[in-house]
Design a protein around this motif. Structure first.
Motif, PDB file in Angstrom:
ATOM      1  N   LEU A 157     -73.484 -27.188  32.530  1.00 54.82           N
ATOM      2  CA  LEU A 157     -72.152 -26.658  32.329  1.00 54.82           C
ATOM      3  C   LEU A 157     -72.473 -24.934  32.881  1.00 54.82           C
ATOM      4  CD1 LEU A 157     -70.200 -27.895  29.373  1.00 54.82           C
ATOM      5  CD2 LEU A 157     -69.207 -27.481  31.806  1.00 54.82           C
ATOM      6  N   ALA A 158     -73.484 -24.822  31.986  1.00 58.11           N
ATOM      7  CA  ALA A 158     -74.002 -23.215  32.174  1.00 58.11           C
ATOM      8  C   ALA A 158     -74.357 -22.707  33.584  1.00 58.11           C
ATOM      9  CB  ALA A 158     -75.398 -23.151  31.375  1.00 58.11           C
ATOM     10  N   GLY A 161     -70.494 -24.457  35.742  1.00 60.28           N
ATOM     11  CA  GLY A 161     -69.344 -24.537  35.257  1.00 60.28           C
ATOM     12  C   GLY A 161     -68.508 -23.323  35.763  1.00 60.28           C
ATOM     13  N   ARG A 162     -67.192 -23.095  35.233  1.00 68.02           N
ATOM     14  CA  ARG A 162     -66.381 -22.041  35.721  1.00 68.02           C
ATOM     15  C   ARG A 162     -66.797 -20.736  35.208  1.00 68.02           C
ATOM     16  NH1 ARG A 162     -61.028 -21.765  33.736  1.00 68.02           N
ATOM     17  NH2 ARG A 162     -61.569 -23.359  32.162  1.00 68.02           N
ATOM     18  N   LYS A 163     -67.021 -19.650  36.184  1.00 69.61           N
ATOM     19  CA  LYS A 163     -67.584 -18.783  35.774  1.00 69.61           C
ATOM     20  C   LYS A 163     -67.027 -17.828  34.654  1.00 69.61           C
ATOM     21  CE  LYS A 163     -70.713 -15.830  38.389  1.00 69.61           C
ATOM     22  NZ  LYS A 163     -71.351 -15.344  39.697  1.00 69.61           N
ATOM     23  N   ALA A 165     -64.656 -18.938  32.223  1.00 65.72           N
ATOM     24  CA  ALA A 165     -64.639 -19.405  30.848  1.00 65.72           C
ATOM     25  C   ALA A 165     -66.158 -20.047  30.463  1.00 65.72           C
ATOM     26  CB  ALA A 165     -63.609 -20.586  31.031  1.00 65.72           C
ATOM     27  N   GLY A 166     -66.764 -20.141  31.335  1.00 65.90           N
ATOM     28  CA  GLY A 166     -68.180 -20.606  31.115  1.00 65.90           C
ATOM     29  C   GLY A 166     -68.100 -22.128  30.667  1.00 65.90           C
TER      30      GLY A 166
ATOM     31  N   GLN B 101     -73.997 -19.180  25.706  1.00 61.01           N
ATOM     32  CA  GLN B 101     -74.811 -20.200  26.426  1.00 61.01           C
ATOM     33  C   GLN B 101     -76.204 -20.071  26.382  1.00 61.01           C
ATOM     34  OE1 GLN B 101     -72.907 -20.188  30.441  1.00 61.01           O
ATOM     35  NE2 GLN B 101     -71.587 -21.782  29.959  1.00 61.01           N
ATOM     36  N   ARG B 144     -76.180 -16.050  37.489  1.00 61.55           N
ATOM     37  CA  ARG B 144     -75.821 -16.567  38.489  1.00 61.55           C
ATOM     38  C   ARG B 144     -75.583 -15.725  39.573  1.00 61.55           C
ATOM     39  NH1 ARG B 144     -71.373 -20.178  35.639  1.00 61.55           N
ATOM     40  NH2 ARG B 144     -70.602 -20.335  37.923  1.00 61.55           N
TER      41      ARG B 144
END
Lengths: 166, 476
Positions: A157-158, A161-163, A165-166, B101, B144
């Motif tokens: 996910l990290a 995943g969507r940037k 909402a995370g 995270q 990222r």
């Protein structure tokens, strides 16, 4: 009968591995490897070890090969892949899918058949013992593998995943 | 046998879950909350660790056993985890990293580390290592928007999976030949203590190779500089310390009895470990000489330190290893904390030239970095000197004179590049102005605590040494 099945399965297995090594296309390589794994699963079934057979098909042909295929797909395959081969690949893929389905169905029938009086057979007892072992002696490793799966999900996910909402 | 033995691990896992959930439900607003939750769970874990001291707790038929060595290492991990979280508070928002995270994955990695060091069962050690590795891969790639970070994560993932496959293969051979998952029993050789059965030896060799991969020992260190450089800086601090500490402790637990017993096993594995140590020290130090990026320089220095630590493993010197690891925790975390402070908004890491004139513009920061670098080089009166002194003198006492001579030579080489950084900071004039001076109390706290640790352990190491000796008296 057993001998015939054995010969056929091992021939398929060896041929698939040879084809895997000889074939140039990475996607074909992966699919041939799936064939080899499926044949291997059948061989385990012949050896009266249904658990190994099911695990072989589910874990190797199912999970690990999907991983391989994802990795292969990440590369740019259009250059390597002539258009004319597409039908061959489609045929191969559907034959493979049918084979996997048949094996899984066979395994499922055998397992559900065991629920009756056959539950006392040796192999069923082995499976039950395996399950009991997992939840007694090997409880700690089992729980850690749950943590491992959670780590993998959180990590995936990290990274993907969507940037926002995370 | 007590369920309480699980408490430190449970506290950390609970903290991880809470951080991840807060991040998932609150998004950006949850960042500070999840960092708070993570720190609170670390405090709880710390409390349980201190409370378990000398109680010899165990659970799951001794698959989990909190012996003093495990507790000391767990404490190291908790402190390191807190440092990394404090370092990332401002860094994460600057670099567009989801802090929740980061905290969640970090705590999962910590749980993996704790599982690894608190067991003498191969299966559990392997699973702990995988939990740690999977979380580390994701932590490496958290930045990222930065291709270097993604590249580092992919590299780390591929090399790590490869090493993991080695480990499983070795484990299968070991289990198949000995029928036991215990760390010690596989090599007992059917009653003859000095014999080395071929099967377990091959299995153990594969496992040792896999552990060498994980702690970046030459010739398995090629992945390390790229990964440490590409990872977000606080994560790099974590990666250079934690997996190394856990891997070395597992190596010590396995190899100390094997090497101490003598016979064929010691004759095979002793030279291998010594050769790997020498190779690692020189490979790391010689490569570090040529670096222009400070982060990469520290990455190579981390590899070199794996070599020094392996000297302690080769000598079977448990107390020396633990003291070195604790000293290394403070000096390396401190150096990376200063590096985090030096990184500008543009995302570039500090180059050697960028440090020019730092001594004049930010005297406090430069002085702290100088202390950490001197400690890494091993100058008295810092912790790094005492750590090296204990490890090397312990190895000489065990008769590893050649190994220690090589280690001292390697540290002399390392002085060259550590002093080069200090020289640039104080004696060169600034070419471009470096913008620091952000309001980051958490980061300064980490830097201060690390300086305190380095100096305290360098001048008055008595308390800690007593604790370590007391803890390891029954083990080695």
């Amino acid at each position: 009968m057993t001998l015939a099945v054995f010969v056929v399965l091992s021939a398929v297995c060896v041929a698939a591995v040879a084809a895997m090594i000889l074939s140039r296309n990475p996607a074909d390589n992966a699919l041939f490897l799936v064939v080899a794994f499926a044949a291997l699963g059948g061989l385990f079934g012949l050896l009266d070890s249904p658990f190994a057979a099911v695990a072989q098909v589910l874990v190797y042909a199912g999970a690990i090969m999907v991983l391989f295929l994802f990795a292969v797909m990440m590369f740019d395959l259009r250059r390597l892949e002539p258009r004319s081969r597409k039908r061959v690949r489609l045929g191969l893929a559907s034959a493979l899918a049918a084979l996997l389905l048949a094996e899984l169905a066979l395994a499922g029938i055998r397992i559900s058949g065991l629920a009756g009086p056959a539950w006392r057979s040796a192999e069923a007892r082995d499976m039950a013992r395996l399950g009991r072992l997992l939840f007694t002696d090997y409880l700690y490793p089992l729980e850690i593998s749950a943590l491992l799966l959670m780590a993998a999900i959180a990590g995936a996910l990290a990274l993907a995943g969507r940037k926002d909402a995370g | 046998m007590s369920f309480l033995a699980l408490a430190p691990i449970l506290a950390v896992v609970a903290g991880a879950l809470i951080s991840l959930l807060l991040e998932a439900f609150l998004g950006r607003k949850g960042h500070e909350l999840s960092a708070t939750a993570a720190v609170v769970s670390l405090l709880a874990a710390g409390y349980f660790i201190v409370r378990s001291w000398n109680l010899e707790l165990g659970y799951f038929a001794a698959r989990l056993s909190l012996d003093p060595l495990a507790l000391l290492l767990m404490a190291v991990f908790v402190v390191l985890g807190a440092f990394v979280i404090l370092m990332s508070l401002a860094y994460a928002s600057r670099r567009d990293i989801a802090l929740g995270q980061l905290c969640g994955l970090l705590l999962i990695a910590l749980a993996g580390l704790m599982i690894m060091v608190s067991s003498t069962d191969w299966l559990v050690v392997f699973l702990g290592l995988e939990v740690l590795s999977v979380a580390s891969y994701a932590l490496t790639g958290l930045r990222r928007s930065d291709p270097a970070s993604s590249e580092a994560a992919a590299k780390y993932f591929l090399m790590g999976s490869f090493a993991g496959a080695f480990f499983v293969f070795g484990l299968a051979i070991l289990f198949g030949t000995s029928g036991s998952m215990s760390l010690a029993s596989g090599l007992s050789g059917g009653g003859v203590p000095s014999a080395l059965p071929a099967g377990p030896a091959v299995g153990l060799g594969l496992i040792v190779a896999a552990l060498f991969f994980k702690i970046a020992v030459a010739p398995f260190h090629m992945w390390a500089p790229d990964v440490y450089e590409g990872a977000p800086t606080p994560v790099a601090a974590f990666l250079t310390i934690a997996p190394k500490a856990a891997g070395l402790v597992v190596l010590l637990r396995v190899l100390a009895p094997v090497l101490g017993r003598g016979g064929t096993a010691a004759a095979v594995f002793g030279p291998v470990v010594s050769a790997a140590a020498v190779l690692t020290m020189f490979a790391g130090n010689l490569a570090a000489l040529r670096q222009s990026s400070v982060k990469r320089l520290l990455a190579y220095s981390a590899i070199a330190h794996s070599g020094y630590l392996l000297v302690a493993v080769a000598a079977g010197d448990g107390p020396g290893l633990v003291f070195y690891l604790i000293a290394y925790l403070f000096m390396n975390a401190g150096a990376f904390a200063v590096l985090t402070a030096l990184e500008g908004d543009d995302g570039g890491t500090a180059t050697l030239d960028g440090l020019a004139g730092l001594g004049r513009r930010h005297p406090a920061l430069a002085a702290c970095l100088a202390v950490f670098l001197l400690s890494l080089a091993g100058f008295p009166p810092t912790a790094g000197f005492l750590a090296k002194f204990y490890v090397f003198s312990g190895a000489v006492a065990k008769g590893h004179v050649v190994l220690v001579v090589a280690a001292v030579l390697a540290s002399l080489v390392s002085v060259a590049y550590y002093l080069k950084v200090i020289m640039v900071m104080y004696m060169k004039d600034a070419a471009a102005d470096l913008t620091i001076g952000r309001d980051e109390p958490a980061l300064w706290l980490v830097v201060f605590l690390c300086v305190f640790g380095v100096v305290q352990l360098g001048l008055w190491p008595g308390n800690l040494l007593t604790l370590i000796r007391q803890g390891s008296s029954g083990l080695f």
